[in-house]
Every structure is written in C-alpha cells, then in structure tokens.
Design an enzyme around this catalytic site. Sequence first.
Site, short mmCIF file in Angstrom:
data_model
loop_
_atom_site.label_atom_id
_atom_site.label_comp_id
_atom_site.label_asym_id
_atom_site.label_seq_id
_atom_site.Cartn_x
_atom_site.Cartn_y
_atom_site.Cartn_z
N PHE A 55 0.87 -1.18 0.00
CA PHE A 55 0.00 0.00 0.00
C PHE A 55 0.90 1.23 0.00
CE2 PHE A 55 -2.68 3.27 1.80
CZ PHE A 55 -3.87 3.05 1.14
N ASP A 73 3.53 -3.79 9.62
CA ASP A 73 2.26 -3.10 9.42
C ASP A 73 1.14 -4.15 9.45
OD1 ASP A 73 -0.05 -2.06 8.22
OD2 ASP A 73 1.09 -0.62 7.05
N TYR A 91 -9.79 1.16 11.33
CA TYR A 91 -11.09 1.36 10.67
C TYR A 91 -11.40 0.23 9.69
CZ TYR A 91 -7.82 3.70 7.41
OH TYR A 91 -6.76 4.01 6.63
N LYS A 92 -10.49 -0.75 9.57
CA LYS A 92 -10.74 -1.88 8.68
C LYS A 92 -11.37 -3.01 9.49
CE LYS A 92 -7.17 -0.24 5.58
NZ LYS A 92 -5.73 -0.20 5.28
N ARG A 131 -11.48 -7.09 -5.19
CA ARG A 131 -11.15 -7.51 -3.83
C ARG A 131 -12.41 -7.78 -3.03
NH1 ARG A 131 -7.53 -3.69 -0.02
NH2 ARG A 131 -9.40 -2.42 -0.23
#
Length: 412
Positions: free
Chosen positions: A126, A197, A222-223, A371
């Site tokens: 990312f 991460d 927030y995931k 995804r």
Amino acid sequence: MTLTRDDFLALDEQDILAPFADEFRIPEGLIYLDGNSLGAMPKAAMERAKHVIEQEWGTDLIKSWNKAGWFDLVERLGDKTATLIGADKGEVIYADATGLNVYKLVAAALEMRPDRKVIVMEGSNFPTDNYMVQGLIKQLDRGHEIRFAEDGEILDAIRDDVACVCITHVHYKTGHLHDMAAITKKAHDVGALAVWDLCHSAGALAVDLNGCNVDFALGCTYKYLNGGPGSQSFMFVAKRHHGKAMQPLTGWWGHDAPFGFERDYRPRKDIRQFSTGTEPIVSLAMSEVGLDIFMRADMGEIRKKSLKLCDLFIQLLDERLGGYGFSLATPKEHDRRGSQVSIYSDKGFAIMQALIAADVVGDFRAPDIMRFGFTPLYVSYVNVWDAVERLKNIMETNAWDKPEFKKVGAVT
Ligand SMILES: *Cc1c(COP(=O)(O)O)cnc(C)c1O
C-alpha cells in the site's frame, strides 16, 4: 458433490459466531464484503456517540479528561488491542494516522541503527507506507535508501547493511500473508530491526508479535477492527525498547510530565512517548465500541470461519464462474493468506461497479484486482453463496457492460 444454497444455510445454523452479526448495522439485503477497507458500524456506536457528545463533552466539558478517562483512552484501547496481536499490556498505544505512525516507528528504528542505511520494503505495498519512508529519508538526508523487494525476495534482501525491514503482514491487494516469524528472525540475525504493518491482519487473524519477537508494529483500526471512518491507528513497541527507542515527533503527549509545562522536551520512558498531541476523543470512543466486540469473540474461531468463508468463495468461483476469465490473486494455502479473496479481471472495475449496484459491496484496486474481504463477525455463509450468484448473473447477462459502470469516482 456440488454445493447448494442449503449447504450454506446449514453452515450458518452451526456457526457459533453467527450471533455477532446482529451487533452490526448492515442495511437489509446488502452483502458487505468490504470490511477490510471500512469495517461495518457496531450498533452500540450510536449510543456511545450520543453519550460522549451529550454527557462527556456537552455536560461535563473539560472535567471529562479525568472523569471519563479521556487522557488514558489511548492506552486503554492499546491494552485491549494488545490481546488481539500478541502484545502485552503497556506495549500498544493509539495515535494519529497509519502513515504517520509508519514515519514515527521507522524513524525510531533508524535512530537505533545509526550506522546502517538500508530499509527493506515491499514495492507493491500500500503506497503510503513507502511514501512516508521516502519522505522520512529525504528529510533525514543521511544517505538512507529503500531496498524494494517482493514476496519471495524479502529474505534475500535482508543483509548486514539493513537497519530495518518494514513489511505489511497481509498484502492489501493480493491478500498474501508474510511469514512474520521468519522475516523478523532474518532481520535480527543480521542485526536489523523489524517493523510490521498490521493494517490487514489486526482483527483478521491472531497475530503473535511477541511470539515472533517483533520490535515495532502499527495498524489501522477502521478496517477489520470497526473503529469508524478515519479512526486512529495503533502502534506497538516491544517493552525491551521502551526508553531506548524514540519517535521524532516530540509533542507534549510524549513528554515525561505533560502537565509540568517544562521548556524542554524530556521523553517518557514507556509507550506514551509514541504519542504526540491531543487526540480525537469522539472518534477514539467509537474505536472502543468495535474493540469491545472483539473482546468477547475468540480470535481462533474468527480465523477458522474466515478461512472457511474464503475457501468456499474460491470453490464457488471455480465451480460456477469458471468460464469468465477470472484468476485468483490470493494464495490458496491457509498459512499464506489473510482474510480476503482477490481475483484478477481486465474488466474488474466495471464488474465491481455492477456488483455494487446489485448490493454486493467489494472493491477494485487498479489495475485489475477485484477484492472481497471476509469479516467473520458479520458475514454469513449464505452471503458467500448469494454474492457468487449475483456475480454469475452479472456475467451471464453482461450487465457490467454499461457506460455507468465505467465511470471512475474519486475513491475506488
Ligand atoms: C489502509 C492502509 C493504510 C492507510 O493509511 P492511512 O494513513 O490510515 O490513510 C496504510 N498502510 C496500509 C498497508 C494499509 O492497508
């Protein structure tokens, strides 16, 4: 024996995690397979928000820093998160955005290895992780460089000129899961430090930071952790580095005596040094609602269901959508993947938009990946069946081949 919808309903009947779905607000009829990007809203968040705003802020005002525990909230959330990622009490704190914490932790690691100039990172990660480290080394201006390596090349890239590795545990696009123990061990063998991460692993699978001897880690909330849009990130610093590792954004929240108002910075000797300044309390309060659900769920059961949901999705794609040119980007082996299934398709963008219009929400990652995230607390087995059926219908009728599904918005 081919599967039928009844098989999926039967799996839901036996699913011990099934009752958790009722704790989340998912609009009727929607199949939400994007909890890896923005977790669903816990229903209790509404009450909690009302209380924080009306009572804690609206009525108690500044007293709430003590009375409602606002000042300690960043550590309380950290301690709860610690139980999900194999960390101890006092090793995790909430602060700032994920990218910012990459900056802080990599900076801390580089300071601990002043004679080494190389940071090993995954080029296809990312992008913000890479961007932040590029910004950091530009600012340091001491000749650091990033050695980019992809899956399969990382161990070889870790040589004795490496100061630290900074790798994302589960790849955001393909969903492949890196071997945290092996990479961390290799880093330590050459005298480097390991920064992990956990954006796509915290809340998705049981992480074992201390079991793997990890030095630093960070992740999104927030995931998979359902903290709400833009909720703060968390950071882990192994206890052995407390008082030695120092993050560079030396704000008053990381000062040894924040209310001493001294002229000069004097670092705290614990996880709080990694905090910088006043935190968004309303948002942090929402994070706690999401975390408290995890405190009652078993991470082993979550992982078991996650693997099964993904396995079934892959099997159905194979059985029912074989002729449409989809190919799997996610490894099939359980110990090589996180909690998402990604498939390649050159028409992926339009197909995903058509699917979203049919109330199956996944997302698209350029240039060609569709995804699908599987969050076992609120995704059911029958959701898997229905999602594949709706996709099948879109492919059979060419419903994706419309101009409105080819318009690209600001956020994909
Ligand atoms: C989601 C994600 C981020 C998000 O960064 P923010 O600073 O919170 O916008 C960063 N890194 C990875 C690997 C991610 O998956």
